[in-house]
Write an enzyme that holds these catalytic residues in place. Structure first.
Site, PDB file in Angstrom:
ATOM      1  N   GLU A 277       0.755  -1.302  -0.016  1.00 36.06           N
ATOM      2  CA  GLU A 277       0.061   0.089  -0.066  1.00 36.06           C
ATOM      3  C   GLU A 277       0.793   1.173   0.037  1.00 36.06           C
ATOM      4  O   GLU A 277       0.414   2.323  -0.696  1.00 36.06           O
ATOM      5  CB  GLU A 277      -1.064  -0.081   1.101  1.00 36.06           C
ATOM      6  CG  GLU A 277      -1.893  -1.118   1.184  1.00 36.06           C
ATOM      7  CD  GLU A 277      -2.912  -0.970  -0.164  1.00 36.06           C
ATOM      8  OE1 GLU A 277      -3.360   0.028  -0.472  1.00 36.06           O
ATOM      9  OE2 GLU A 277      -3.004  -2.061  -0.818  1.00 36.06           O
ATOM     10  N   TRP A 280       1.678   1.915  -3.356  1.00 38.44           N
ATOM     11  CA  TRP A 280       0.871   2.792  -4.461  1.00 38.44           C
ATOM     12  C   TRP A 280       0.937   4.300  -4.065  1.00 38.44           C
ATOM     13  O   TRP A 280       0.944   5.048  -4.912  1.00 38.44           O
ATOM     14  CB  TRP A 280      -0.560   2.325  -3.850  1.00 38.44           C
ATOM     15  CG  TRP A 280      -1.076   1.244  -4.464  1.00 38.44           C
ATOM     16  CD1 TRP A 280      -1.256  -0.083  -3.870  1.00 38.44           C
ATOM     17  CD2 TRP A 280      -1.634   1.266  -5.839  1.00 38.44           C
ATOM     18  NE1 TRP A 280      -1.873  -0.992  -4.945  1.00 38.44           N
ATOM     19  CE2 TRP A 280      -2.030  -0.119  -6.138  1.00 38.44           C
ATOM     20  CE3 TRP A 280      -1.819   1.874  -6.948  1.00 38.44           C
ATOM     21  CZ2 TRP A 280      -2.651  -0.656  -7.256  1.00 38.44           C
ATOM     22  CZ3 TRP A 280      -2.263   1.705  -8.259  1.00 38.44           C
ATOM     23  CH2 TRP A 280      -2.744   0.425  -8.293  1.00 38.44           C
ATOM     24  N   TRP A 315     -27.048  17.557  -6.954  1.00 39.52           N
ATOM     25  CA  TRP A 315     -26.659  16.227  -6.841  1.00 39.52           C
ATOM     26  C   TRP A 315     -25.124  16.264  -6.084  1.00 39.52           C
ATOM     27  O   TRP A 315     -25.020  15.758  -5.034  1.00 39.52           O
ATOM     28  CB  TRP A 315     -26.296  15.520  -7.956  1.00 39.52           C
ATOM     29  CG  TRP A 315     -27.563  14.787  -8.561  1.00 39.52           C
ATOM     30  CD1 TRP A 315     -28.963  15.263  -8.544  1.00 39.52           C
ATOM     31  CD2 TRP A 315     -27.657  14.039  -9.822  1.00 39.52           C
ATOM     32  NE1 TRP A 315     -29.760  14.621  -9.103  1.00 39.52           N
ATOM     33  CE2 TRP A 315     -29.079  13.708 -10.056  1.00 39.52           C
ATOM     34  CE3 TRP A 315     -26.625  13.405 -10.468  1.00 39.52           C
ATOM     35  CZ2 TRP A 315     -29.456  12.907 -11.122  1.00 39.52           C
ATOM     36  CZ3 TRP A 315     -27.096  12.513 -11.605  1.00 39.52           C
ATOM     37  CH2 TRP A 315     -28.536  12.488 -11.653  1.00 39.52           C
ATOM     38  N   ASN A 344     -10.366   3.850   3.422  1.00 34.86           N
ATOM     39  CA  ASN A 344     -10.032   3.911   2.238  1.00 34.86           C
ATOM     40  C   ASN A 344     -11.189   2.998   1.096  1.00 34.86           C
ATOM     41  O   ASN A 344     -11.458   3.464   0.112  1.00 34.86           O
ATOM     42  CB  ASN A 344      -8.622   3.117   1.852  1.00 34.86           C
ATOM     43  CG  ASN A 344      -8.310   3.034   0.311  1.00 34.86           C
ATOM     44  OD1 ASN A 344      -7.989   4.174  -0.201  1.00 34.86           O
ATOM     45  ND2 ASN A 344      -7.938   1.896  -0.246  1.00 34.86           N
ATOM     46  N   TRP A 362     -15.013  13.539 -12.407  1.00 35.67           N
ATOM     47  CA  TRP A 362     -14.197  13.216 -11.293  1.00 35.67           C
ATOM     48  C   TRP A 362     -13.519  14.463 -10.740  1.00 35.67           C
ATOM     49  O   TRP A 362     -13.126  14.391  -9.606  1.00 35.67           O
ATOM     50  CB  TRP A 362     -13.184  12.231 -11.422  1.00 35.67           C
ATOM     51  CG  TRP A 362     -11.879  12.555 -12.852  1.00 35.67           C
ATOM     52  CD1 TRP A 362     -12.162  12.082 -14.154  1.00 35.67           C
ATOM     53  CD2 TRP A 362     -10.949  13.240 -12.420  1.00 35.67           C
ATOM     54  NE1 TRP A 362     -11.161  12.751 -14.703  1.00 35.67           N
ATOM     55  CE2 TRP A 362     -10.223  13.386 -13.821  1.00 35.67           C
ATOM     56  CE3 TRP A 362     -10.120  13.843 -11.281  1.00 35.67           C
ATOM     57  CZ2 TRP A 362      -9.164  13.942 -13.957  1.00 35.67           C
ATOM     58  CZ3 TRP A 362      -9.066  14.225 -11.703  1.00 35.67           C
ATOM     59  CH2 TRP A 362      -8.207  14.330 -12.892  1.00 35.67           C
ATOM     60  N   TRP A 385      -8.719   9.249  -7.752  1.00 37.09           N
ATOM     61  CA  TRP A 385     -10.042   9.424  -8.676  1.00 37.09           C
ATOM     62  C   TRP A 385      -9.956   8.890  -9.900  1.00 37.09           C
ATOM     63  O   TRP A 385     -11.141   8.620 -10.355  1.00 37.09           O
ATOM     64  CB  TRP A 385     -10.197  11.182  -8.523  1.00 37.09           C
ATOM     65  CG  TRP A 385     -10.914  11.394  -7.282  1.00 37.09           C
ATOM     66  CD1 TRP A 385     -10.264  11.797  -5.804  1.00 37.09           C
ATOM     67  CD2 TRP A 385     -12.355  11.347  -6.904  1.00 37.09           C
ATOM     68  NE1 TRP A 385     -11.216  12.034  -4.900  1.00 37.09           N
ATOM     69  CE2 TRP A 385     -12.482  11.799  -5.608  1.00 37.09           C
ATOM     70  CE3 TRP A 385     -13.475  10.809  -7.672  1.00 37.09           C
ATOM     71  CZ2 TRP A 385     -13.762  11.681  -4.949  1.00 37.09           C
ATOM     72  CZ3 TRP A 385     -14.704  10.753  -7.113  1.00 37.09           C
ATOM     73  CH2 TRP A 385     -14.908  11.454  -5.699  1.00 37.09           C
TER      74      TRP A 385
END
Length: 471
Positions: A277, A280, A315, A344, A362, A385
């Site tokens: 992780e 990443w 929205w 996460n 996004w 995103w």
């Protein structure tokens, strides 16, 4: 007597700080300097939650320096002008800093480095927040990585050798006049909305190591499974500390390896899932460095023609407020507003709902996270995103649309997380909490809204739109 300036940015720590370490080794005294220059961040000036964290992190750094008879010299304005003025005032002949990797920061730092050297001032910059500099890893063809797995295979061979620097044996800190009090930066909210963050976080180097110790003592042993459970403290929660440079990946890795060596084989935790992780995070910075346009542009240019639904402010507002009528989405958005953080897995769910079920661009989600997350990091935010939206590097397949109902049923089966953040539904049965719209009386009694969209129909609409893009 030689003097150096150590320009602190997002490396707000004394340990394993290469710029500080080298300055202290080469000079009789150092001036710790922080320059507040949000106007130099380009389009991504720090959001409200980041400013809150920054205030407390700077306070903690100043306190740590004062324990060593020093102090953090704080200024505000144009970085180059302030550096030149501070060099003149302090008599420094060298400026040290640790590198940043955001596009605007890279351009600024190159300009400052050139301007200082033109004035005869030496400049030394170092890597401070990553295991490897983004330009040190490349494919066999000499190209930047675009896919995580081969990137991680390469990086994993390097991290065992990346040892943190030892603690400083000395710190002869210089003090000069004309610095600003921390309050002058006006980082804290003027309306007291930060109570939840104060309850959850202890910014600063000491807080980072306390969080690491807690993780190593408890959560790391069950990280591989508990990291997906939003009702549990199964993750390290070190992301804001990493972003502000209060701790480094090298320090985390060393602490976890020491833990492994200390325990017998039966009790020894598997630290590889967690290191992956952190990989990443490294991959996100690798991509940002090599593809700086992705902070606003799609990594996959085919998505430039993707048919997003026209912006619907109502929205977006309901999504931001946690009033979508989808319990896991709403719980996550309320956790974010209250604590400045979100689990996460829930981040992926709320992002999927916005970009796929609502088919909103996004950019809207990235901007909201940027303003509300204490760990808002341009590299991670961009990667996350675009990954969920399907337009990024190593992106999730276009047909992967997170079902918030099945996600909460699987990872929050007793609805503990939902109850914590949706008190109006707390008395509902577990099964109904995941799908409260199945009981009209419950919605009426609780005031919880009906779902904004039908999950199945909106999924099919998104799939059709994504499929058209592939054709």
């Amino acid at each position: 007597m030689s003097t150096a300036i150590v320009w602190f940015r997002r490396d707000l720590r004394l340990a394993d700080n290469m710029a500080l370490h080298q300055a202290c080794s080469a000079h009789a005294q150092v001036l710790p300097l922080y320059i507040h220059a949000p106007q130099e961040e380009g389009d991504w000036t720090p959001g409200a939650a980041s400013r809150w964290w920054l205030h407390h992190a700077l306070l903690a750094l100043d306190e740590a320096l004062r324990l060593r008879q020093g102090a953090l010299h704080i200024r505000q304005g144009d970085s180059l002008k302030i550096l030149l003025a501070t060099v003149k005032q302090s008599g420094a002949d060298t400026v040290y800093w640790n590198r940043l990797y955001e596009p605007a920061a890279i351009v600024r730092d190159m300009q400052i480095k050139a301007a200082l050297r033109e004035q005869g001032i030496a400049v030394n910059s170092f890597g401070g927040s990553l295991w490897q500099e983004p330009w040190h890893l490349a494919t066999q063809e000499g190209q930047p990585y675009r896919v995580f797995t081969p990137f991680w295979r390469k990086l994993r061979t390097m991290i065992d050798k990346a040892e943190p620097l030892p603690a400083l044996s000395r710190l002869a800190a210089l003090r000069i006049d004309h610095g600003l009090p921390l309050a002058a930066l006006d980082l804290l909210p003027r309306l007291p909305w930060d109570a939840g963050m104060r309850e959850c976080w202890t910014p600063g180097e000491q807080g980072a190591h306390a969080m690491l110790e807690l993780f190593a003592d408890d959560a790391i042993t069950r990280y591989a499974t508990a990291r997906d459970l939003p009702a549990r403290h199964g993750t390290s929660r070190l992301s804001p500390h990493l972003h502000f440079g209060e701790i480094t990946p090298r320090q985390i890795h060393q602490a976890l390896v020491k833990l492994q060596r200390r325990l017998d084989a039966r009790r020894r935790p598997d630290i590889e899932p967690y290191l992956r992780e952190l990989g990443w995070r490294e991959f996100a910075h690798h991509l940002l460095y090599h593809f700086p346009n992705t902070t606003t542009g799609n990594f996959n240019p085919r998505f430039d023609s993707f048919s997003w639904t026209p912006d619907k402010e109502i929205w977006l507002c309901r999504w931001q407020q946690g009033r979508t009528g989808i319990p896991l989405v709403d719980a996550g958005m309320r956790e974010l507003w209250h604590t400045g953080w979100m689990h996460n897995r829930v981040r992926m769910v709320v992002a999927s709902f916005l970009t796929k079920n609502l088919r909103q661009h996004w950019h809207h989600g990235a901007r909201w996270f940027w303003d509300t997350l204490v760990d808002a990091d341009l590299a991670n935010n961009t990667l996350g995103w675009q990954w969920v939206a399907g337009c990024g590097a190593d992106a999730a397949p276009y047909f992967r649309i997170f079902n918030p109902v099945s996600q909460s049923q699987k990872f929050d089966p007793k609805a503990e997380y939902l109850r914590r953040w949706l008190p109006e539904l707390s008395r509902a049965p577990d099964a109904l909490l995941h799908e409260p719209w199945k009981d009209e009386a419950l919605l009426k009694r609780s005031g919880y809204p009906h779902p904004m969209v039908d999950l199945r129909a909106s999924r099919q609409s998104a799939l059709a739109t994504y499929q058209a893009l592939r054709c």
